[in-house]
Scaffold this motif. Structure first.
Motif, PDB file in Angstrom:
ATOM      1  N   HIS A  87      -8.662   5.430  -4.200  1.00 41.48           N
ATOM      2  CA  HIS A  87      -8.473   4.036  -3.787  1.00 41.48           C
ATOM      3  C   HIS A  87      -8.205   3.907  -2.287  1.00 41.48           C
ATOM      4  CE1 HIS A  87      -8.362   3.221  -8.044  1.00 41.48           C
ATOM      5  NE2 HIS A  87      -7.373   4.082  -8.186  1.00 41.48           N
ATOM      6  N   ASP A 118      -0.575   3.214 -10.770  1.00 37.28           N
ATOM      7  CA  ASP A 118      -0.663   2.342  -9.598  1.00 37.28           C
ATOM      8  C   ASP A 118      -2.007   2.574  -8.923  1.00 37.28           C
ATOM      9  OD1 ASP A 118      -0.405   0.875  -7.334  1.00 37.28           O
ATOM     10  OD2 ASP A 118       1.579   1.626  -6.810  1.00 37.28           O
ATOM     11  N   ARG A 178      -3.815  -6.946  -2.817  1.00 31.79           N
ATOM     12  CA  ARG A 178      -2.487  -6.311  -2.788  1.00 31.79           C
ATOM     13  C   ARG A 178      -2.557  -4.871  -2.272  1.00 31.79           C
ATOM     14  NH1 ARG A 178      -0.458  -5.275  -7.370  1.00 31.79           N
ATOM     15  NH2 ARG A 178       1.725  -5.368  -6.693  1.00 31.79           N
ATOM     16  N   ALA A 179      -3.323  -4.668  -1.224  1.00 28.64           N
ATOM     17  CA  ALA A 179      -3.491  -3.332  -0.665  1.00 28.64           C
ATOM     18  C   ALA A 179      -2.295  -2.921   0.192  1.00 28.64           C
ATOM     19  CB  ALA A 179      -4.763  -3.273   0.182  1.00 28.64           C
ATOM     20  N   ARG A 180      -2.063  -1.630   0.242  1.00 27.11           N
ATOM     21  CA  ARG A 180      -1.134  -1.072   1.228  1.00 27.11           C
ATOM     22  C   ARG A 180      -1.900  -0.860   2.529  1.00 27.11           C
ATOM     23  NH1 ARG A 180      -0.227   2.194  -3.291  1.00 27.11           N
ATOM     24  NH2 ARG A 180       1.809   1.917  -4.286  1.00 27.11           N
ATOM     25  N   ARG A 232      -3.423   0.440  -6.632  1.00 29.86           N
ATOM     26  CA  ARG A 232      -3.584  -0.463  -5.486  1.00 29.86           C
ATOM     27  C   ARG A 232      -4.399   0.218  -4.393  1.00 29.86           C
ATOM     28  NH1 ARG A 232       2.221  -1.987  -3.565  1.00 29.86           N
ATOM     29  NH2 ARG A 232       1.009  -3.009  -1.919  1.00 29.86           N
ATOM     30  N   GLU A 255      -5.426   1.368  -0.687  1.00 27.48           N
ATOM     31  CA  GLU A 255      -4.588   1.805   0.441  1.00 27.48           C
ATOM     32  C   GLU A 255      -5.508   2.042   1.635  1.00 27.48           C
ATOM     33  OE1 GLU A 255      -0.897   4.961   1.179  1.00 27.48           O
ATOM     34  OE2 GLU A 255      -2.274   5.240  -0.511  1.00 27.48           O
TER      35      GLU A 255
END
Length: 352
Positions: free
Chosen positions: A179, A143, A96-98, A145, A147
């Motif tokens: 991250h 958060d 679920r990476a940006r 996640r 990136e």
């Protein structure tokens, strides 16, 4: 105007016509197919059949670019940058990476990302890279996640390497969150070792480097290497499960060993073609090309802060609109030096 539409438009513009308002005397500075332009330099594939191991190719690639051979465990052999990005993007979807992509470099980036189930954000590179803000993209400290920021170095159609200040901005972005990672597409890098900016980003320990034989040896979708974070075991396993074919490995071995000088020949030819382009451009147009693009070794993309329509009607130069490369608010256009008009003459070839 997208790529396919522009190719049809370009062909119409360059076709002789009795209509005096559409002359075939335009200077064609909009060819983008480097494989067609430099076809005589492309090495032939091997005819002998022998076993080639991925680990040996990874070590040969690391030696060529003066990188530590002990990195071979996380230097993943693949079928080129497109293939490598496809594998990486599927992994990013799983975690679920940006993902940030350059909006005006290569539309295929977005095709690959969306095919992997990602909805990427974008940033412009023309007339200069405008990187995402280094502050966290979300105010929520909870958060975590991943990136990722994809950049090309050197970048096209910008036609140059990242500046020191731009590399510092990327590092600042990385420091904005533990991250974050950067993906470096180095397919347009022809020399060895890699550029100082690329090595600087690798030194952060938070970069994934992608390279291939696509431009240097003129063999697209054949062989490449993705230098990964050694801690990303799942991604390493994904590459090991999706290798090149034996024939592709044999070709890669031949390119790296018997044709190691081809990237230099390609760079020299592109530099000579660029000089022929510059000789034929009106002074106003030449002066509008950034010096960093004009002097970048082996470059064949030259952004110019003049609209393509103005270049065509007022200067007799056919340029590619920025829309060929993706979404952009910039009003300039892009010149290339690949057309037959800039090819070596028989006299040039005799003096090589």
């Amino acid at each position: 105007m997208r790529f396919e539409e522009f190719q049809r438009f370009r062909q119409r513009q360059l076709t002789p016509s009795s209509d005096l308002t559409r002359s075939s005397t335009l200077l064609d500075a909009a060819e983008t197919n480097v494989y067609r332009a430099l076809a005589p330099l492309r090495p032939e594939p091997p005819t002998d059949m022998r076993t080639v191991y991925r680990c040996d190719l990874a070590r040969a690639w690391l030696r060529r670019f003066e990188l530590p051979e002990e990195w071979s465990r996380h230097a993943m052999v693949c079928r080129g940058v497109r293939h490598g990005l496809g594998v990486v993007f599927r992994r990013l979807r799983t975690v679920r990476a940006r993902l940030w992509l350059p909006s005006d470099v290569y539309p295929v980036y977005f095709d690959l990302a969306r095919a992997a189930g990602l909805e990427p954000a974008s940033y412009p590179t023309l007339p200069a890279p405008a990187l995402p803000p280094s502050a966290p993209s979300t105010p929520s400290a909870a958060d975590h996640r991943p990136e990722y920021l994809l950049l090309a170095n050197p970048s096209k159609p910008l036609g140059r390497y990242l500046s020191d200040a731009e590399c510092a901005a990327v590092i600042s972005w990385l420091r904005g969150s533990p991250h974050r990672r950067v993906l470096i597409d180095s397919v347009y890098h022809l020399g060895a070792p890699f550029a100082a900016g690329t090595r600087r980003l690798l030194d952060t320990g938070r970069a994934v480097l992608l390279h291939s034989v696509t431009k240097g040896w003129l063999w697209p979708r054949t062989f490449g290497v993705v230098l990964l974070d050694p801690a990303d075991a799942e991604l390493i396993d994904a590459f090991r499960a999706d290798p090149p074919t034996p024939a592709q490995l044999q070709l890669a071995d031949r390119l790296l060993t018997e044709h190691s000088d081809v990237p230099r020949q390609v760079a020299d030819e592109l530099t000579a073609r660029a000089e022929r382009l510059f000789e034929r451009l009106p002074d106003d147009v030449l002066g509008a090309i950034p010096e960093t693009s004009r002097t970048c070794p082996g470059n064949y993309f030259f952004p110019v802060d003049i609209p393509a329509e103005t270049l065509r009607h007022e200067y007799g130069v056919l340029a590619a609109p920025v829309s060929v490369f993706g979404e952009s608010d910039w009003s300039g256009s892009v010149l290339t030096s690949l057309a037959d008009a800039f090819a070596p003459t028989p006299t040039d070839a005799q003096h090589r």
